[in-house]
Design a protein around this motif. Structure first.
Motif, PDB file in Angstrom:
ATOM      1  N   GLY A 217       4.593   9.755  11.656  1.00 20.43           N
ATOM      2  CA  GLY A 217       5.171  10.199  10.401  1.00 20.43           C
ATOM      3  C   GLY A 217       4.474   9.539   9.237  1.00 20.43           C
ATOM      4  N   LYS A 218       5.070   9.688   8.061  1.00 17.40           N
ATOM      5  CA  LYS A 218       4.521   9.024   6.877  1.00 17.40           C
ATOM      6  C   LYS A 218       4.803   7.527   6.956  1.00 17.40           C
ATOM      7  N   VAL A 219       3.938   6.753   6.351  1.00 16.43           N
ATOM      8  CA  VAL A 219       4.109   5.303   6.342  1.00 16.43           C
ATOM      9  C   VAL A 219       4.199   4.835   4.891  1.00 16.43           C
ATOM     10  N   TYR A 220       5.215   4.057   4.595  1.00 17.59           N
ATOM     11  CA  TYR A 220       5.358   3.545   3.239  1.00 17.59           C
ATOM     12  C   TYR A 220       5.333   2.022   3.229  1.00 17.59           C
ATOM     13  N   VAL A 221       4.828   1.480   2.137  1.00 18.79           N
ATOM     14  CA  VAL A 221       4.972   0.045   1.908  1.00 18.79           C
ATOM     15  C   VAL A 221       5.968  -0.129   0.781  1.00 18.79           C
ATOM     16  N   ASN A 222       6.989  -0.911   1.016  1.00 19.64           N
ATOM     17  CA  ASN A 222       7.886  -1.239  -0.085  1.00 19.64           C
ATOM     18  C   ASN A 222       7.324  -2.462  -0.792  1.00 19.64           C
TER      19      ASN A 222
ATOM     20  N   PRO B  86       3.554  -6.355   5.302  1.00 17.10           N
ATOM     21  CA  PRO B  86       4.536  -5.609   4.509  1.00 17.10           C
ATOM     22  C   PRO B  86       4.802  -4.223   5.082  1.00 17.10           C
ATOM     23  N   LEU B  87       3.915  -3.770   5.972  1.00 18.80           N
ATOM     24  CA  LEU B  87       4.132  -2.450   6.583  1.00 18.80           C
ATOM     25  C   LEU B  87       5.298  -2.504   7.558  1.00 18.80           C
ATOM     26  N   ARG B  88       5.454  -3.637   8.216  1.00 17.36           N
ATOM     27  CA  ARG B  88       6.521  -3.776   9.200  1.00 17.36           C
ATOM     28  C   ARG B  88       7.333  -5.021   8.894  1.00 17.36           C
ATOM     29  N   PRO B  89       8.068  -5.004   7.775  1.00 17.33           N
ATOM     30  CA  PRO B  89       8.869  -6.187   7.456  1.00 17.33           C
ATOM     31  C   PRO B  89       9.962  -6.344   8.505  1.00 17.33           C
ATOM     32  N   PRO B  90      10.333  -7.586   8.800  1.00 17.93           N
ATOM     33  CA  PRO B  90      11.384  -7.785   9.800  1.00 17.93           C
ATOM     34  C   PRO B  90      12.721  -7.255   9.276  1.00 17.93           C
ATOM     35  N   PRO B  91      13.621  -6.835  10.184  1.00 15.83           N
ATOM     36  CA  PRO B  91      14.930  -6.382   9.715  1.00 15.83           C
ATOM     37  C   PRO B  91      15.732  -7.576   9.185  1.00 15.83           C
ATOM     38  N   GLY B  92      16.709  -7.286   8.358  1.00 18.69           N
ATOM     39  CA  GLY B  92      17.529  -8.366   7.800  1.00 18.69           C
ATOM     40  C   GLY B  92      16.779  -9.092   6.715  1.00 18.69           C
ATOM     41  N   CYS B  93      16.967 -10.403   6.646  1.00 17.64           N
ATOM     42  CA  CYS B  93      16.292 -11.189   5.629  1.00 17.64           C
ATOM     43  C   CYS B  93      14.795 -11.210   5.916  1.00 17.64           C
TER      44      CYS B  93
ATOM     45  N   ASP C 226      14.184  -6.313 -19.866  1.00 12.15           N
ATOM     46  CA  ASP C 226      15.205  -6.307 -18.840  1.00 12.15           C
ATOM     47  C   ASP C 226      14.720  -5.425 -17.691  1.00 12.15           C
ATOM     48  N   VAL C 227      14.553  -6.018 -16.541  1.00  6.97           N
ATOM     49  CA  VAL C 227      14.108  -5.265 -15.375  1.00  6.97           C
ATOM     50  C   VAL C 227      15.312  -5.077 -14.470  1.00  6.97           C
ATOM     51  N   ARG C 228      15.646  -3.809 -14.181  1.00  4.96           N
ATOM     52  CA  ARG C 228      16.887  -3.555 -13.431  1.00  4.96           C
ATOM     53  C   ARG C 228      16.607  -2.807 -12.139  1.00  4.96           C
ATOM     54  N   HIS C 229      16.921  -3.456 -11.047  1.00  6.54           N
ATOM     55  CA  HIS C 229      16.827  -2.839  -9.714  1.00  6.54           C
ATOM     56  C   HIS C 229      15.521  -2.090  -9.506  1.00  6.54           C
ATOM     57  N   LEU C 230      14.462  -2.727  -9.854  1.00 10.48           N
ATOM     58  CA  LEU C 230      13.156  -2.093  -9.793  1.00 10.48           C
ATOM     59  C   LEU C 230      12.661  -2.013  -8.349  1.00 10.48           C
ATOM     60  N   SER C 231      12.228  -0.823  -7.953  1.00 10.76           N
ATOM     61  CA  SER C 231      11.620  -0.659  -6.633  1.00 10.76           C
ATOM     62  C   SER C 231      10.381   0.193  -6.768  1.00 10.76           C
ATOM     63  N   ARG C 232       9.420  -0.104  -5.930  1.00  9.98           N
ATOM     64  CA  ARG C 232       8.247   0.745  -5.907  1.00  9.98           C
ATOM     65  C   ARG C 232       7.718   0.774  -4.483  1.00  9.98           C
ATOM     66  N   ARG C 233       7.513   1.970  -3.961  1.00  8.49           N
ATOM     67  CA  ARG C 233       6.883   2.027  -2.650  1.00  8.49           C
ATOM     68  C   ARG C 233       5.603   2.827  -2.749  1.00  8.49           C
ATOM     69  N   PHE C 234       4.680   2.524  -1.863  1.00  2.14           N
ATOM     70  CA  PHE C 234       3.402   3.222  -1.825  1.00  2.14           C
ATOM     71  C   PHE C 234       3.308   3.996  -0.534  1.00  2.14           C
ATOM     72  N   ASP C 235       2.749   5.180  -0.649  1.00  5.91           N
ATOM     73  CA  ASP C 235       2.506   5.990   0.531  1.00  5.91           C
ATOM     74  C   ASP C 235       1.153   5.567   1.112  1.00  5.91           C
ATOM     75  N   VAL C 236       1.185   4.921   2.247  1.00  4.59           N
ATOM     76  CA  VAL C 236      -0.078   4.504   2.854  1.00  4.59           C
ATOM     77  C   VAL C 236      -0.317   5.242   4.164  1.00  4.59           C
TER      78      VAL C 236
END
Ligand SMILES: Nc1ncnc2c1ncn2[C@@H]1O[C@H](COP(=O)(O)OP(=O)(O)OP(=O)(O)O)[C@@H](O)[C@H]1O
Ligand SMILES: Nc1ncnc2c1ncn2[C@@H]1O[C@H](COP(=O)(O)OP(=O)(O)OP(=O)(O)O)[C@@H](O)[C@H]1O
Ligand code: SF4
Ligand code: SF4
Ligand SMILES: [Mg+2]
Ligand SMILES: [Mg+2]
Lengths: 331, 326, 321
Positions: free
Chosen positions: A30-35, A286-293, A7-17
């Motif tokens: 500033g810091k840059v993250y990839v979700n 993925p560094l600059r995903p569009p806002p919204g969907c 069961d995978v629940r609300h899994l998130s992982r971001r990387f510090d790039v």
């Protein structure tokens, strides 16, 4: 219906790039993250195959590595057979759980140590989990495993580079099976292989599933392969689940515009005269995903709401899709 | 009858190694007609890229063309000196490779690379070359081409870079484009776009394509004829629809069955047991005989040549009358 | 099931691997060795010199350190001649004290090689350990180790060795300095050379660490130290071997330099460097052989080992093969 094994629940992982500290200070950034993975939930039933599909960079490998514990989630939880894996397992409990799952990797050559003989490679899990096993018993088991995956025990003395791609993947499968796991995460196990070899490996994996009642999480970017292997499918786009559902239903009635697009992009091998639809645009960085969907720049159904609000997974029919248009009944 | 644009006759490519001579391509013959798309499929190591490399004269030593002839219209090109061959590449034969980064120089602007290539092959001014380049980029579907032409390759995504490479291959108006796995490194949704662009543009410019790929889907969609390679040899060659729907060589039959289709689910795939022999250990007789479900005695001792089995179709298999010995 | 090999009724264990020698003779490395005349000559020279050094106590014509066998009257006998007073014959002549130059060279190479080999071994052990640690852990550990290595690499090795030597002088009691000198030398040279091993191994480790065979081991819970030793180490040793060989040549020269400067081994245990220092005093008075032969030996030794290292680098590099 069998109960879920994973069961995978609300899994998130971001990387510090982020660039190094000094560069950040000099350039005043500033810091840059990839979700890489964002709020992904699904469950896998015992003895079934759950497939994750998505294009490059959609977070498939990251999810695989999170499940087997090679990465720590930033948020969310992974529950394996009722036990949460997120609480940093220790000692004997960890060993008991670990032997129950395994992983098969995309590049069969890189997943086998080039300096080890095949026997030693396959025996490694046995050394880790069957502490009482003596050398002879271990070698017999390796011979048995090699036969099981369609190689011969004599191949045990060779080194990985002496095999073809498909044979290497068989070795990797033998290693995964060595400690008799119940659950195997397969990260694009056939992407590096030719179609004819792919067919061998897919058939082998199915035979093994039937024989040992294995549960698979099967990752691929190839929809035909997924259709062939999976009971349930999750479609990933830029780290989020666009759609999840039972395989048949999802292929018959794709709901999410991205799933539809993927299906339309499958080449027409049977030459029925169907033309692939030309898909507009490419996956955004993925560094600059569009806002919204995340799909809105390429989506023919996008409206203003899509450009502001992130859609959540909502059930439609036999599956669930994360799309405003589907939710509003526009498509 | 029109003259073939490219004729390959009994081509053999060899690599001397310390364990003897390795024949990467053995006795291959085929034609490409003007404007035609010839697909080339086969397992990894079957010799697809090597055939392409032989045609454009880019086989890396110690490899060499050991036998055979390659004709571009009425000029023999397999034995040309390197400088002459360099003129033919680009001007008459364009190239597209799997990894767009290897074909683009990261240090130069896209505009410089395109203009440079156009001007080496065509007698045009810089301005004119630039105009041509912008038009090409526009044609391959790069939005806002006149501005983006001055970007560097790394500022483009993978799919866009491959478009630039296509533009680069087409900029001198070649008659033949050799595309070696042009979409393998790209995402599914982008693949379709690239194939489309390549096909449309070549049709527009009247260029023929030799399309090397693993992906039968791409062949089905883009090619007019398809050649199936096995262990350095041509197993079968024929019109794409015929080969896909009704393959003759048992290897091509296996290959077609091995492809998972969207229409079916959870069934077993047809698979060919075993693996392709190493090229220095090809078995005697038919190279496919240890894996062939229809093997019979003759196959183990006599090697079939790729011969005409019906008009427009050739195969190397003793099951068909009229097949001669190699 | 339609697997190629029907499951055997009785399980068969894989056979044990065949002998290492047969594998070695069949390997690509040996093949490239046979095809390189320079390497063959270099290896013959290196092996002869090394054998000569190791076997010195048994095969040397004279024992130059046994005062009883020395005759001051033999001093300055030229090469290939009989001493004017004794019946000793000297292949490479005799030095000021009547010692046979050929024998002193054999004993001297022994000291040089011993110091060079031990120092290199020490540098490799230290460098590989630190490199593996830095590469596998990354982050702060990596940053600290690599900054130290950077500092180290920005000074000439000889300077660092001299510094360490000076510190040792101050720390070790005077009566033990003689006996400890050789070990101090080893540590000094080793410490001045570890950084390049660390740097190379760190880079290779960072590459290997990303590979999936390491992931596969991590999934089954293999301890990180075991992963480093059993999985990563064998895969990063190739370049270590190469710079190790070249490093040996460097260490021998470094030792000679230190001994030439008079801070190396004690005169009771002369190395090639010591011999050269002694010899250069007589160069202009015509007794050239006292300098010449030790110097040639040093050059031959360093050059042949270096050539072997170069060949090894090419042989292990698949791109050049
Ligand atoms: N260790 C990491 N550090 C930084 N970014 C990472 C790391 N691992 C993955 N990413 C990023 O996370 C995103 C998802 O990567 P992931 O490898 O999971 O994609 P994928 O779906 O497996 O793609 P592919 O089909 O190319 O294998 C990518 O944008 C990638 O650049
Ligand atoms: N430098 C080389 N030395 C020896 N053999 C080589 C060399 N380069 C290629 N070969 C051999 O030539 C054969 C044909 O290679 P080729 O690259 O044409 O295969 P391919 O069909 O393009 O495969 P892929 O699908 O993997 O690109 C291979 O089996 C390979 O072993
Ligand atoms: S939410 Fe909007 S943009 Fe996203 S897929 Fe649905 S319609 Fe398209
Ligand atoms: S010649 Fe014989 S072995 Fe070869 S493909 Fe035909 S039937 Fe099979
Ligand atoms: Mg991946
Ligand atoms: Mg190729």
């Amino acid at each position: 219906m069998s109960e879920p094994l994973l069961d995978v629940r609300h899994l998130s992982r971001r990387f510090d790039v982020s660039p190094p500290w000094l560069n950040r200070k000099l350039e005043r950034t500033g810091k840059v993250y990839v979700n890489a993975v964002k709020d992904v939930s699904f469950s896998v039933k015992r003895g079934e195959t759950f497939a994750l599909v998505g294009e490059s960079g959609s977070g498939k490998t990251t999810i695989a590595r999170l499940i087997v514990g090679l990465l720590e989630p930033t948020e969310g939880e992974i529950v394996f057979d009722g036990q949460s894996l997120s609480r940093g397992l220790q000692g004997r409990e960890a060993r008991r759980l670990r032997r129950r799952f395994q992983m098969i990797f995309q590049d069969p050559l890189a997943s086998l140590n080039p300096r080890w003989r095949v026997t030693d490679i396959i025996a490694e899990p046995l050394r880790a989990f069957e502490r009482g096993m003596n050398d002879r018993a271990r070698r017999l088991r390796v011979g048995e495993l090699l036969t099981l995956v369609g190689l011969s025990p004599e191949d045990g003395v060779k080194f990985p580079h002496q095999f073809s791609g498909g044979q290497r993947q068989r070795i990797a499968i033998a290693r995964a099976l060595a400690a008799k796991p119940e659950f195997i995460v397969c990260d694009e196990p056939t992407s590096a292989l030719d179609v004819s070899v792919q067919a061998q490996i897919l058939n082998l994996m199915k035979d093994l599933q039937d024989e040992f009642g294995l549960t698979y999480v099967f990752i691929s970017h190839n929809l035909q392969v997924v259709r062939h292997m999976a009971n349930e499918i999750g479609v990933l786009y830029l780290g989020r689940l666009a759609e999840v559902g039972e395989s048949e239903a999802l292929f018959e009635h794709p709901r999410h515009p991205y799933t539809r697009m993927l299906l339309d992009a499958v080449p027409d091998i049977d030459m029925t005269g169907r033309r692939r639809k030309k898909v507009e645009g490419e996956i955004p960085s993925p560094l600059r995903p569009p806002p919204g969907c995340p799909f809105n720049p390429r989506c023919p159904f996008a409206n203003d709401r899509c450009r502001i609000e992130v859609p959540g997974l909502t059930p439609v029919g036999l599956q669930a899709a994360a799309c405003h248009a589907v939710e509003e009944g526009r498509i | 009858m029109t003259e073939p644009l490219l004729s390959v006759r009994n081509l053999a490519v060899e690599f001397p190694t310390r364990h003897g001579i390795l024949t990467a391509v053995q006795d291959i013959s085929f034609d490409i007609m003007p404007g035609e798309v010839l697909g080339m499929v086969g397992e990894s190591g079957a010799g697809k890229s090597m055939t392409g490399a032989a045609i454009i004269g880019l086989i890396e030593p110690p490899g060499r063309i050991a036998r055979g002839e390659i004709w571009l219209r009425d000029q023999r090109i397999d034995n040309l000196p390197p400088e002459k061959m360099r003129k033919i590449r680009g001007r008459h034969i364009g190239m597209i490779f799997q990894d767009p980064l290897t074909s683009l120089n990261p240090l130069y602007r896209i505009s410089d690379q395109l203009i440079e290539t156009i001007r080496t092959h065509l007698p045009v001014s810089r301005d004119e070359a630039r105009k041509r380049a912008v038009k090409l980029l526009d044609d391959v579907g790069i939005p806002d081409a006149s501005r983006r032409i001055d970007d560097y390759p790394h500022q483009f995504s993978g799919g866009m870079r491959q478009r630039v490479v296509i533009a680069l291959a087409l900029c001198a108006g070649p008659e033949l484009v050799i595309a070696d796995e042009p979409t393998t490194a790209l995402d599914v949704s982008v693949q379709a776009q690239i194939i489309e662009v390549m096909k449309e543009l070549c049709a527009e410019h009247g260029a023929a394509i030799m399309l090397v790929t693993h992906d039968m889907g791409v062949i089905a969609e883009a090619a007019d004829r398809v050649a199936v390679m096995y262990a350095g040899r041509l197993a079968e060659i024929g019109p794409v629809r015929d080969v896909i729907k009704d393959a003759r060589h048992p290897y091509s039959q296996g290959l077609m069955g091995a492809i998972p289709r969207l229409g079916e689910s959870l069934e077993r795939l047809v698979h060919i047991p075993g693996s392709m022999p190493r090229l220095n250990a090809v078995p005697p007789g038919c190279p496919f005989n240890p894996r062939c479900p229809k093997v019979f005695d003759k196959c183990r001792t006599h090697r079939p040549a790729t011969s005409e089995i019906e008009p427009g179709r050739r195969a190397a298999c003793w099951l068909y009358p009229g097949v001669t010995e190699a | 099931m339609t697997m190629e090999n029907a499951p055997a009724a009785k399980p068969i264990a894989p056979p044990r691997p065949k002998g290492r020698l047969r594998q070695a003779l069949d390997s690509d490395i040996f093949y490239s060795y046979r095809r390189s005349p320079v390497t063959i000559v270099a290896s013959i020279v290196a092996v002869s010199l090394i054998l000569m050094a190791i076997l010195a106590p048994w095969i040397a014509p004279h024992d130059p350190f046994n005062p009883a066998s020395l005759n001051l009257m033999d001093g300055f006998t030229p090469p290939m001649s009989q001493s004017a007073f004794g019946d000793n014959w000297f292949l490479m002549g005799a030095d000021n004290q009547g010692r046979d130059v050929f024998s002193t060279i054999m004993y001297g190479s022994r000291v040089s090689l011993f110091v060079g080999a031990m120092a290199t071994l020490f540098a490799i052990t230290l460098g590989v350990t630190l490199g593996l640690t830095a590469g596998y852990n990354g982050g702060t550990v990596d940053a600290i180790i690599m900054r130290i290595a950077d500092i180290q690499l920005s000074f000439p090795g000889i300077l660092i060795a001299l510094l360490i030597f000076g510190i040792a002088r101050g720390v070790i009691p005077a009566n033990q300095q003689e006996s400890m000198a050789i070990w101090v030398l080893i540590v000094a040279i080793g410490l001045s050379n570890w950084a390049q091993f660390a740097r190379t191994v760190r880079g290779a480790t960072m590459v290997e660490r990303q590979k999936d065979y390491v992931s596969a081991a991590r999934i089954i819970g293999v301890h990180p130290v075991l992963i480093l030793i059993r999985h990563i180490l064998p895969n990063v040793l190739g370049p270590v071997l190469v710079i190790g060989t070249i490093g040996l040549a460097l260490a021998i020269i470094e030792e000679a330099t230190l001994s030439f400067l008079g801070v190396g081994v004690p005169p009771t245990q002369p190395s090639l460097g010591t011999l050269i220092r002694i010899g250069q005093q007589y160069l202009f008075s015509g007794e050239w052989w006292i300098l010449f032969f030790p110097a040639v030996t040093l050059v031959l030794l360093a050059l042949s080992v270096n050539l072997l290292g170069d060949w090894l680098r090419d042989a292990l590099n698949p791109k050049l093969r």
